[in-house]
Motif scaffolding. Structure first.
Motif, short mmCIF file in Angstrom:
data_model
loop_
_atom_site.label_atom_id
_atom_site.label_comp_id
_atom_site.label_asym_id
_atom_site.label_seq_id
_atom_site.Cartn_x
_atom_site.Cartn_y
_atom_site.Cartn_z
N ALA A 1 7.31 -5.28 3.70
CA ALA A 1 8.23 -4.63 2.77
C ALA A 1 8.81 -3.35 3.37
CB ALA A 1 7.51 -4.31 1.46
N ARG A 2 8.03 -2.63 4.17
CA ARG A 2 8.56 -1.43 4.81
C ARG A 2 9.62 -1.77 5.85
NH1 ARG A 2 2.46 0.78 5.20
NH2 ARG A 2 2.41 1.98 3.23
N LYS A 3 9.43 -2.91 6.53
CA LYS A 3 10.43 -3.32 7.52
C LYS A 3 11.72 -3.79 6.85
CE LYS A 3 7.18 -4.74 11.14
NZ LYS A 3 6.68 -5.88 11.95
N THR A 4 11.56 -4.48 5.72
CA THR A 4 12.75 -5.02 5.03
C THR A 4 13.29 -4.07 3.96
OG1 THR A 4 11.33 -6.15 3.42
CG2 THR A 4 11.98 -7.39 5.40
N ASN A 5 12.67 -2.88 3.86
CA ASN A 5 13.10 -1.87 2.90
C ASN A 5 13.04 -2.40 1.46
OD1 ASN A 5 13.93 0.78 2.44
ND2 ASN A 5 16.08 0.19 2.29
N ASP A 6 11.99 -3.16 1.17
CA ASP A 6 11.82 -3.75 -0.16
C ASP A 6 10.98 -2.81 -1.02
OD1 ASP A 6 11.43 -5.36 -2.36
OD2 ASP A 6 11.31 -7.20 -1.16
N ARG A 7 11.66 -1.91 -1.73
CA ARG A 7 10.97 -0.85 -2.48
C ARG A 7 10.21 -1.39 -3.69
NH1 ARG A 7 10.71 2.60 1.49
NH2 ARG A 7 12.75 3.18 2.32
N GLU A 8 10.67 -2.45 -4.27
CA GLU A 8 9.98 -3.02 -5.42
C GLU A 8 8.59 -3.53 -5.03
OE1 GLU A 8 10.82 -3.19 -8.57
OE2 GLU A 8 12.79 -2.26 -8.37
N VAL A 9 8.51 -4.20 -3.89
CA VAL A 9 7.21 -4.70 -3.43
C VAL A 9 6.29 -3.53 -3.09
CG1 VAL A 9 6.07 -5.97 -1.57
CG2 VAL A 9 8.13 -6.90 -2.63
N ILE A 10 6.85 -2.49 -2.46
CA ILE A 10 6.04 -1.32 -2.10
C ILE A 10 5.44 -0.69 -3.35
CG2 ILE A 10 6.17 1.04 -1.18
CD1 ILE A 10 8.27 -0.01 0.81
N ALA A 11 6.27 -0.48 -4.38
CA ALA A 11 5.78 0.13 -5.62
C ALA A 11 4.70 -0.73 -6.27
CB ALA A 11 6.94 0.33 -6.58
N SER A 12 4.89 -2.04 -6.27
CA SER A 12 3.90 -2.94 -6.88
C SER A 12 2.59 -2.93 -6.11
CB SER A 12 4.46 -4.36 -6.93
OG SER A 12 5.58 -4.43 -7.78
N CYS A 13 2.65 -2.84 -4.78
CA CYS A 13 1.43 -2.78 -3.97
C CYS A 13 0.60 -1.56 -4.31
CB CYS A 13 1.80 -2.76 -2.48
SG CYS A 13 2.37 -4.35 -1.85
N TYR A 14 1.24 -0.40 -4.35
CA TYR A 14 0.49 0.83 -4.68
C TYR A 14 0.02 0.82 -6.13
CZ TYR A 14 1.51 2.99 -0.18
OH TYR A 14 1.56 3.26 1.16
N GLY A 15 0.78 0.20 -6.98
CA GLY A 15 0.33 0.09 -8.37
C GLY A 15 -0.95 -0.72 -8.48
N MET A 16 -1.06 -1.80 -7.70
CA MET A 16 -2.27 -2.63 -7.75
C MET A 16 -3.47 -1.88 -7.16
SD MET A 16 -2.83 -6.47 -6.27
CE MET A 16 -1.24 -6.96 -6.90
N LEU A 17 -3.25 -1.16 -6.07
CA LEU A 17 -4.33 -0.37 -5.48
C LEU A 17 -4.82 0.69 -6.46
CD1 LEU A 17 -2.90 0.11 -1.86
CD2 LEU A 17 -4.84 -1.31 -2.52
N SER A 18 -3.88 1.29 -7.19
CA SER A 18 -4.25 2.29 -8.19
C SER A 18 -5.09 1.67 -9.31
CB SER A 18 -2.98 2.92 -8.77
OG SER A 18 -3.29 3.80 -9.82
#
Length: 592
Positions: A289-306
């Motif tokens: 997601a960081r390579k493809t600049n996919d901010r929605e996936v990034i936000a969801s990943c950190y939300g799950m870790l939280s």
């Protein structure tokens, strides 16, 4: 909690027929050649725009617009239809659904003039995909099935790729409708077509679609853990394919979404001891997601870790994950306020559970601020959609009106043609009918004259017979005057008187027959469809002049029963009911 991206996110990403480097190099080569058709160059330019969408979306949109302009200059309808349909996808990726709708309308218009069935099917498929994005699943399925029918007899790799794509879209629609049977049917067909196309993007997404089908089935029957295992199995096959063919995958963002969904399965349905599995797949999703600049996936990943940290009552770590996610997307202007609002809501929830009401209130205010912006954006979007629907309906009504008018004109032309032809045929038939009736009239007149002559002969013969009979009767009377047998003499005298009275009636009947209207017999035959025999005509004549059954029987020297049968037969030939009066019907024909 930050909810994972819905399955609709997968629908935003479609596959193509080449790997990323291969397609860009080969398409650039096509565009640089001095030879080659204008149609092929226009399509190559549109495919190049599609291939670079995750590298630079703005640049991809510019390339797509150049493809449209080039198609217009070279008057290639196939290229124009394909380019407009490709731009539909690019505008949706850029969150410009209204603009995407306008371009899709242009694609549909160009498709009506296109000649390549594969491109027409592509345009129909893109229309179905756009309707699916808008949530109009009924229209979406109709367009996708139409595209499927157009591709039915095409088996080349690109056609198979399109088939895999549209079957996947239909499967996703049925997933929303909770129809697992249909979802499974189209998901498996998507995999079959992906194997035929041979392109890794198709195969990867087909694996993910089947995995989603197993997950949907498990959610309906959580006691069947084998369904959950199967869902993970197909997701892992999709991820394994990415590892094996990383350089040939055009849209790696699909892989990020698959990894995120796999992590979510472990998070939702497995105990905390599987935390390492969750972290493993989240790391894969974050890396891509960081390579493809996919901010929605990034936000969801950190939300799950939280969420994991929150389960362990580690509020500080839970907040840290959310802040990290927010910091990664904050600098991106393209990131939607809805993603930020979700993160702020999650941070307010963490602060509230930790007992820090001041911080929770601060986060909640920021959440409300973002939510207000989201509401304003949604309100504007709804207004635009309503305006778009109004104009679309207006355009559709105009097209319908023009179509109906065109159909009316065609029907009128046919009506005039049929009417003219009918008039000519009618005149011809009238002429033929007139000739036929004229011949029939002459024939009936001849028959009438013959029947009249026959009746006159019959009457003359009857008169002679009566005269002869009367002479015999008078002779008998003279001889019976001798009083040898008084009883016999009286009987003979009574018979003679009866016959003489009948003879007087006969003279009246003869005058009645002579006065019969000439058209009586022809009218009678017409009513009976010329089925009356000469004997029937004689019966009718006797009935007309008023003889009853007994009198007719005496005249014809037959039993009265035979006369009754003859009357029944004549009524049947004249089409009369049992209760109708034969005398009244027959007399009605003796009128001028």
């Amino acid at each position: 909690m930050i909810r994972l991206l819905p399955l609709l996110y997968l629908m935003f990403h479609t596959t193509t027929i080449f790997s990323q480097h291969m397609i860009t190099d080969s398409l650039q080569s096509v565009l640089k050649r001095s030879t080659g058709s204008a149609e092929r160059k226009a399509i190559a330019m549109a495919e190049l725009a599609y291939a670079t969408v995750e590298q630079n979306l703005d640049s991809a949109i510019k390339t797509g617009n150049r493809a449209i302009q080039y198609s217009k200059q070279k008057s290639t309808e196939n290229g124009r239809a394909f380019s407009y349909a490709t731009m539909t996808y690019l505008f949706v990726r850029n969150n410009q659904v209204q603009q995407a709708t306008t371009y899709q309308d242009s694609a549909m218009m160009a498709a009506t003039r296109a000649s390549d069935q594969k491109i027409i099917a592509f345009v129909q498929m893109r229309k179905g995909w756009l309707d699916m994005i808008k949530g109009d699943h009924e229209k979406a399925i109709a367009s996708l099935l139409k595209a499927k029918n157009l591709l039915e007899k095409l088996n080349d790799p690109k056609s198979s790729s399109y088939k895999s794509m549209l079957n996947r879209y239909i499967a996703n629609i049925y997933a929303y409708g909770k129809d697992n049977h249909k979802q499974k049917e189209y998901a498996r067909e998507s995999l079959l077509m992906a194997k035929k196309s041979g392109f890794p993007d198709d195969l990867q997404m087909a694996y993910t679609t089947i995995g989603q089908n197993f997950l949907s089935s498990f959610e309906r029957d959580t006691s069947n853990r084998a369904l959950l295992d199967s869902s993970l199995h197909y997701n892992q096959m999709a991820l394994q394919l990415y590892k094996q063919a990383k350089e040939r995958i055009l849209l790696p963002s699909n892989t990020a979404t698959t990894a995120l969904n796999t992590a979510n399965v472990y998070f939702m349905y497995y105990p905390a001891s599987y935390k390492a599995n969750v972290h493993q797949y989240i790391n894969i999703a974050l890396q891509i997601a960081r390579k493809t600049n996919d901010r929605e996936v990034i936000a969801s990943c950190y939300g799950m870790l939280s969420e994991y940290s929150l389960k362990e009552n580690n509020y500080e770590e839970a907040e840290k994950y959310l802040k990290t996610g927010l910091s990664e997307i904050e600098g991106d202007a393209s990131t939607g306020n809805i993603t930020r609002s979700r993160l702020m809501q999650a941070m307010a929830n963490v602060a509230e559970k930790s007992g820090n009401s001041v911080k929770a209130l601060d986060y909640y205010k920021k959440y409300m601020d973002y939510s207000r912006k989201v509401f304003d954006t949604q309100k504007l979007t709804i207004t635009q959609q309503l305006e778009e629907q109004y104009h679309a309906k207006k355009k559709e009504d105009e097209i319908t009106r023009l179509t109906e008018w065109s159909m009316v004109n065609r029907k009128l032309n046919w009506l005039y043609f049929v009417l003219g032809t009918s008039i000519i045929i009618a005149l011809s038939l009238l002429f033929i009918s007139y000739r036929y009736k004229l011949k029939a009239s002459l024939l009936n007149q001849t028959l009438l004259q013959e029947r009249k002559k026959w009746l006159e002969k019959e009457l003359l013969t009857g008169t002679l017979q009566i005269q002869e009979k009367n002479e015999i009767l008078q002779s008998l009377r003279q001889k019976s005057l001798s009083p040898t047998d008084t009883v016999t003499t009286k009987q003979i005298d009574r018979i003679i008187d009866q016959n003489l009275r009948m003879d007087k009636k006969l003279e009246t009947h003869q005058r009645s027959i002579a006065s019969i209207h000439p058209d009586f017999f022809s009218a009678l035959q017409n009513r009976a469809n010329n089925s009356l025999t000469p004997l029937d005509i004689k019966y009718c004549s006797y009935i007309l002049i008023g003889l009853d059954n007994k009198e007719i029987a005496v005249r014809l020297n037959i039993e009265p029963k035979s006369i009754r049968m003859a009357r029944y037969r004549i009524k049947k030939k004249l089409g009369l009911d049992k209760d109708e009066n034969l005398f009244q019907v027959i007399t009605s024909f003796d009128r001028p």
